[in-house]
Motif scaffolding. Structure first.
Motif, PDB file in Angstrom:
ATOM      1  N   VAL A  90      15.029 -32.890  -4.361  1.00  0.00           N
ATOM      2  CA  VAL A  90      14.845 -33.360  -2.984  1.00  0.00           C
ATOM      3  C   VAL A  90      15.783 -32.596  -2.062  1.00  0.00           C
ATOM      4  N   LYS A  91      17.068 -32.490  -2.476  1.00  0.00           N
ATOM      5  CA  LYS A  91      18.039 -31.767  -1.654  1.00  0.00           C
ATOM      6  C   LYS A  91      17.700 -30.285  -1.582  1.00  0.00           C
ATOM      7  N   VAL A  92      17.184 -29.747  -2.697  1.00  0.00           N
ATOM      8  CA  VAL A  92      16.816 -28.329  -2.706  1.00  0.00           C
ATOM      9  C   VAL A  92      15.678 -28.081  -1.718  1.00  0.00           C
ATOM     10  N   ASN A  93      14.649 -28.944  -1.708  1.00  0.00           N
ATOM     11  CA  ASN A  93      13.518 -28.782  -0.785  1.00  0.00           C
ATOM     12  C   ASN A  93      13.977 -28.888   0.671  1.00  0.00           C
ATOM     13  N   LEU A 135       9.646 -14.661   3.419  1.00  0.00           N
ATOM     14  CA  LEU A 135      10.772 -14.321   4.288  1.00  0.00           C
ATOM     15  C   LEU A 135      11.922 -13.667   3.510  1.00  0.00           C
ATOM     16  N   GLY A 136      12.267 -14.202   2.387  1.00  0.00           N
ATOM     17  CA  GLY A 136      13.387 -13.691   1.588  1.00  0.00           C
ATOM     18  C   GLY A 136      13.633 -14.603   0.404  1.00  0.00           C
ATOM     19  N   LYS A 137      14.903 -14.678  -0.004  1.00  0.00           N
ATOM     20  CA  LYS A 137      15.228 -15.470  -1.202  1.00  0.00           C
ATOM     21  C   LYS A 137      16.425 -16.371  -0.898  1.00  0.00           C
ATOM     22  N   LEU A 138      16.325 -17.586  -1.457  1.00  0.00           N
ATOM     23  CA  LEU A 138      17.438 -18.539  -1.408  1.00  0.00           C
ATOM     24  C   LEU A 138      18.123 -18.534  -2.789  1.00  0.00           C
ATOM     25  N   VAL A 139      19.424 -18.271  -2.781  1.00  0.00           N
ATOM     26  CA  VAL A 139      20.186 -18.225  -4.047  1.00  0.00           C
ATOM     27  C   VAL A 139      21.120 -19.436  -4.085  1.00  0.00           C
ATOM     28  N   LEU A 160      16.930 -28.152   1.784  1.00  0.00           N
ATOM     29  CA  LEU A 160      17.646 -26.923   2.112  1.00  0.00           C
ATOM     30  C   LEU A 160      16.672 -25.776   2.357  1.00  0.00           C
ATOM     31  N   MET A 161      15.576 -25.689   1.549  1.00  0.00           N
ATOM     32  CA  MET A 161      14.593 -24.620   1.723  1.00  0.00           C
ATOM     33  C   MET A 161      13.959 -24.698   3.105  1.00  0.00           C
ATOM     34  N   TYR A 162      13.515 -25.881   3.516  1.00  0.00           N
ATOM     35  CA  TYR A 162      12.874 -26.020   4.828  1.00  0.00           C
ATOM     36  C   TYR A 162      13.852 -25.717   5.959  1.00  0.00           C
ATOM     37  N   SER A 163      15.089 -26.137   5.774  1.00  0.00           N
ATOM     38  CA  SER A 163      16.088 -25.864   6.820  1.00  0.00           C
ATOM     39  C   SER A 163      16.338 -24.372   6.949  1.00  0.00           C
ATOM     40  N   CYS A 164      16.381 -23.672   5.830  1.00  0.00           N
ATOM     41  CA  CYS A 164      16.615 -22.218   5.864  1.00  0.00           C
ATOM     42  C   CYS A 164      15.437 -21.491   6.508  1.00  0.00           C
ATOM     43  N   VAL A 165      14.175 -21.973   6.237  1.00  0.00           N
ATOM     44  CA  VAL A 165      12.985 -21.348   6.853  1.00  0.00           C
ATOM     45  C   VAL A 165      13.060 -21.532   8.360  1.00  0.00           C
ATOM     46  N   GLU A 166      13.462 -22.713   8.820  1.00  0.00           N
ATOM     47  CA  GLU A 166      13.557 -22.942  10.252  1.00  0.00           C
ATOM     48  C   GLU A 166      14.640 -22.083  10.894  1.00  0.00           C
ATOM     49  N   ALA A 167      15.735 -21.839  10.136  1.00  0.00           N
ATOM     50  CA  ALA A 167      16.848 -21.060  10.704  1.00  0.00           C
ATOM     51  C   ALA A 167      16.642 -19.564  10.534  1.00  0.00           C
ATOM     52  N   TRP A 168      15.571 -19.148   9.900  1.00  0.00           N
ATOM     53  CA  TRP A 168      15.393 -17.719   9.588  1.00  0.00           C
ATOM     54  C   TRP A 168      15.285 -16.860  10.849  1.00  0.00           C
ATOM     55  N   PRO A 169      14.525 -17.298  11.862  1.00  0.00           N
ATOM     56  CA  PRO A 169      14.457 -16.460  13.076  1.00  0.00           C
ATOM     57  C   PRO A 169      15.841 -16.201  13.678  1.00  0.00           C
ATOM     58  N   ARG A 170      16.717 -17.217  13.666  1.00  0.00           N
ATOM     59  CA  ARG A 170      18.064 -16.999  14.218  1.00  0.00           C
ATOM     60  C   ARG A 170      18.842 -15.996  13.390  1.00  0.00           C
ATOM     61  N   LEU A 171      18.636 -16.043  12.059  1.00  0.00           N
ATOM     62  CA  LEU A 171      19.354 -15.100  11.190  1.00  0.00           C
ATOM     63  C   LEU A 171      18.926 -13.658  11.487  1.00  0.00           C
ATOM     64  N   ARG A 198      23.026 -16.079 -13.676  1.00  0.00           N
ATOM     65  CA  ARG A 198      22.010 -17.108 -13.908  1.00  0.00           C
ATOM     66  C   ARG A 198      21.979 -18.126 -12.767  1.00  0.00           C
ATOM     67  N   ASP A 199      22.161 -17.602 -11.531  1.00  0.00           N
ATOM     68  CA  ASP A 199      21.983 -18.475 -10.371  1.00  0.00           C
ATOM     69  C   ASP A 199      20.496 -18.806 -10.193  1.00  0.00           C
ATOM     70  N   THR A 200      20.245 -19.872  -9.466  1.00  0.00           N
ATOM     71  CA  THR A 200      18.858 -20.272  -9.174  1.00  0.00           C
ATOM     72  C   THR A 200      18.368 -19.497  -7.944  1.00  0.00           C
ATOM     73  N   VAL A 201      17.301 -18.692  -8.127  1.00  0.00           N
ATOM     74  CA  VAL A 201      16.750 -17.850  -7.053  1.00  0.00           C
ATOM     75  C   VAL A 201      15.372 -18.401  -6.673  1.00  0.00           C
ATOM     76  N   ILE A 202      15.212 -18.750  -5.404  1.00  0.00           N
ATOM     77  CA  ILE A 202      13.955 -19.355  -4.923  1.00  0.00           C
ATOM     78  C   ILE A 202      13.419 -18.500  -3.777  1.00  0.00           C
ATOM     79  N   ASP A 203      12.138 -18.140  -3.863  1.00  0.00           N
ATOM     80  CA  ASP A 203      11.507 -17.393  -2.769  1.00  0.00           C
ATOM     81  C   ASP A 203      11.245 -18.323  -1.596  1.00  0.00           C
ATOM     82  N   LEU A 204      11.502 -17.819  -0.405  1.00  0.00           N
ATOM     83  CA  LEU A 204      11.256 -18.582   0.811  1.00  0.00           C
ATOM     84  C   LEU A 204       9.997 -18.029   1.498  1.00  0.00           C
ATOM     85  N   TYR A 205       9.088 -18.928   1.851  1.00  0.00           N
ATOM     86  CA  TYR A 205       7.819 -18.545   2.514  1.00  0.00           C
ATOM     87  C   TYR A 205       7.685 -19.327   3.807  1.00  0.00           C
ATOM     88  N   ASP A 206       7.163 -18.613   4.776  1.00  0.00           N
ATOM     89  CA  ASP A 206       6.758 -19.272   6.014  1.00  0.00           C
ATOM     90  C   ASP A 206       5.234 -19.154   6.080  1.00  0.00           C
TER      91      ASP A 206
END
Length: 422
Positions: free
Chosen positions: A37-40, A109-113, A42-53, A96-104
């Protein structure tokens, strides 16, 4: 001793190992599972913040319980938090970090590590273990120091005092008592040694009195025998004047000669006690003059002296006999003055001069010329034990070492100057 050291080290290692295992156990629960739940979120928050990045704005980035970083599609780091500024995709895979692809939508868009928490947990555990081991080591050292200090006070200290006491008894000094500490187990032990000293002193005093009685008997008999011998010699002289025959004169001459011989033998017997001190063996040698300070410290058994520094020099003295001299001076001052003692030292005219002065009444002027006489005791000695030999022996020993002992009455005390040859 070696076995005790090995045992102490073994106990130390066991305690340290136990502390380390306790830290690992209480800090070792598995924190590697992810809360999806927390991971999801964080993923949505990062997608929303991607344009600012993409515009280089990193303020107000999403907060999370996880340490994370963001990589673009080429694997370049565009954002990291909590010390992950050098993170790369290869490093994340290696750890062995957890790598998740971010999609809009359908666009990547990129990857969340998500940083592997086991790695951080291991670092934290290592830090805690080192901290606990360090604290345990400090506590062990402090406990060891306290233990050594306790041993010094309760065991080693009393034994050192017993050693000094035994040396004094061996040197014949039985006037200085052994300080007793009733707060430790050696109190009764030291009391027994002091009782032994008191009994030895009593036996020596009895021996001295017996010897003194013998000397008085010798003196009395010598006086009594000298009187009739003198009469015999006088009568022989008178008869020799009136004798007419040569044979009578020779016989009377023999009587006179034998009377003179007996008189000489009696005189030798009368003065024999003055030769007893010649048996004291003195072996002066060249030594460091500063070592005399230790002799003064040992003589000051009541700790009333103010000891000055001893100049750096080489002096000629016998440490054992010089210790006797200082013991006698300090003992007399404690007994008859009862005041603090001031000790100063200086060199000059071929001597190291050590001045010991107190603030007592001193010696009566009419008795002062007799203070170095054997068996002489002044009018101020009533009720105090002693044999009248202290200053006599000290004066004799200093002369044998090539030095001297000088005493003076002051207006407000008494001064004894010990001159040691340089």
């Amino acid at each position: 001793m070696r076995r005790k050291i090995i045992l102490i080290m073994a106990v130390f290692l066991i305690i340290q190992s136990g502390l380390a295992l306790a830290v690992l156990r209480f800090d070792g629960e598995d924190k590697s599972s992810l809360d999806m739940v927390k991971v999801n979120e964080l993923m949505y928050s990062c997608v929303e913040a991607w344009p600012r990045l993409q515009q280089g704005i990193t303020d107000n980035m999403p907060l999370s319980d996880y340490e994370y970083a963001l990589l673009d599609r080429e694997g370049r780091l565009i954002y990291a938090r909590d010390g992950q500024e050098k993170l790369s995709l290869q490093e994340a895979i290696r750890r062995r970090d957890t790598v998740i692809d971010l999609y809009d939508g359908s666009e990547q868009l990129g990857k969340l590590v998500l940083v592997n928490d086991l790695v951080l947990q291991a670092g934290r555990q290592q830090g805690r273990v080192l901290a606990v081991l360090g604290a345990g080591t400090v506590l062990f050292i402090l406990a060891g120091i306290c233990y050594v200090l306790c041993l010094e006070k309760t065991v080693f200290g009393p034994f050192k005092r017993l050693k000094v006491f035994a040396v004094r008894v061996a040197e014949g000094n039985l006037d200085i008592p052994l300080t007793m500490d009733r707060d430790n187990a050696f109190g009764a032990f030291t009391e027994s040694f002091d009782l032994m000293r008191a009994e030895l002193k009593k036996a020596r005093e009895q021996e001295r009195r017996a010897s003194q009685s013998k000397k008085e008997l010798v003196a009395k008999l010598s006086h009594d025998i000298k009187t009739p011998i003198a009469s015999i010699k006088a009568v022989a002289e008178v008869m020799a004047v009136g004798a007419e025959r040569e044979k009578e004169k020779q016989q009377l001459g023999i009587i006179e000669a034998k009377a003179d011989q007996i008189n000489a033998l009696i005189s030798n017997l009368f003065h024999a006690t003055l030769e007893e001190l010649q048996e004291l063996e003195v072996k002066p040698a060249v030594q460091d003059g500063r070592s005399i300070r230790e002799l003064l410290i040992q003589a000051d058994y009541l700790k009333r002296a103010q000891l000055g520094d001893i100049p750096e020099c080489l002096a000629v003295f016998d440490a054992l006999r010089l210790q006797q001299v200082f013991d006698n001076l300090f003992e007399n001052s404690y007994k008859y003055a009862g005041t603090p003692i001031q000790v100063t030292a200086e060199t000059g005219q071929g001597y190291l001069s050590i001045v010991c002065r107190d603030y007592g009444p001193g010696v009566p002027e009419k008795e002062f010329p007799l203070i170095f006489e054997k068996f002489y005791r002044g009018s101020n000695t009533a009720g105090k034990d002693g044999a009248g030999l202290g200053l006599y022996i000290s004066h004799y020993l200093m002369e044998k070492m090539g030095g001297s002992l000088v005493c003076k009455n002051l207006e407000d005390g008494f001064l004894a100057e010990v001159k040691v040859k340089l």
